[in-house]
Scaffold this motif. Structure first.
Motif, short mmCIF file in Angstrom:
data_model
loop_
_atom_site.label_atom_id
_atom_site.label_comp_id
_atom_site.label_asym_id
_atom_site.label_seq_id
_atom_site.Cartn_x
_atom_site.Cartn_y
_atom_site.Cartn_z
N UNK A 45 0.84 -1.20 0.00
CA UNK A 45 0.00 0.00 0.00
C UNK A 45 0.88 1.25 0.00
N UNK A 46 1.92 1.25 0.82
CA UNK A 46 2.80 2.41 0.89
C UNK A 46 3.55 2.62 -0.43
N UNK A 47 3.90 1.52 -1.10
CA UNK A 47 4.56 1.63 -2.41
C UNK A 47 3.66 2.41 -3.38
N UNK A 48 2.35 2.19 -3.29
CA UNK A 48 1.43 2.89 -4.18
C UNK A 48 1.32 4.37 -3.80
N UNK A 49 1.43 4.69 -2.54
CA UNK A 49 1.50 6.10 -2.13
C UNK A 49 2.71 6.74 -2.81
N UNK A 50 3.85 6.08 -2.72
CA UNK A 50 5.08 6.62 -3.32
C UNK A 50 4.96 6.76 -4.84
N UNK A 51 4.40 5.76 -5.49
CA UNK A 51 4.21 5.83 -6.94
C UNK A 51 3.37 7.04 -7.33
N UNK A 52 2.27 7.24 -6.62
CA UNK A 52 1.39 8.36 -6.94
C UNK A 52 2.02 9.71 -6.63
N UNK A 53 2.71 9.81 -5.53
CA UNK A 53 3.36 11.06 -5.16
C UNK A 53 4.43 11.43 -6.20
N UNK A 54 5.22 10.47 -6.59
CA UNK A 54 6.27 10.73 -7.58
C UNK A 54 5.67 11.08 -8.94
N UNK A 55 4.60 10.40 -9.31
CA UNK A 55 3.94 10.68 -10.58
C UNK A 55 3.35 12.09 -10.60
#
Length: 112
Positions: free
Chosen positions: A15-25
């Motif tokens: 779940x946290x990986x997806x937070x990071x993916x979205x923030x970076x995007x």
């Protein structure tokens, strides 16, 4: 440009990986983004640091990780470690980062 503050509460690494993916995007597309690490997610910091997690370090180096919750870090036994990461610990609301300051700064709040 929009402004997004991601309050990450979930202690699940995926779940946290997806937070990071979205923030970076969103950052790459010109939006202002911040990650506020709260709840059980504070326990992920050591795992992310010690595994040299690429997304985590990219977000950290870009200054997108705004803070870690001081109260949750203390309660979950990771305060000392989290203090060593050079990410600020905040607790302006009974030891927790307040959403109010982000809202007042124009951020849309997203919780995960």
């Amino acid at each position: 440009m929009q402004k997004f503050a991601f309050f990450a509460f979930n202690g699940n690494l995926m779940c946290f990986q997806h937070v990071l993916l979205n923030v970076l995007d969103l950052d790459e597309k010109g939006h202002e983004t911040k990650v506020i690490i709260e709840g059980e997610a504070v326990t992920l910091i050591q795992k992310l640091e010690e595994s040299n997690n690429k997304l985590y370090f990219e977000a950290k180096e870009k200054g997108l990780i705004d803070c870690i919750c001081r109260a949750c870090s203390a309660k979950l036994g990771v305060l000392k470690y989290n203090q060593s990461t050079e990410i600020p610990l905040k607790g302006d609301m009974s030891g927790h980062p307040s959403m109010k300051s982000y809202i007042e700064a124009g951020f849309e709040i997203i919780t995960l």
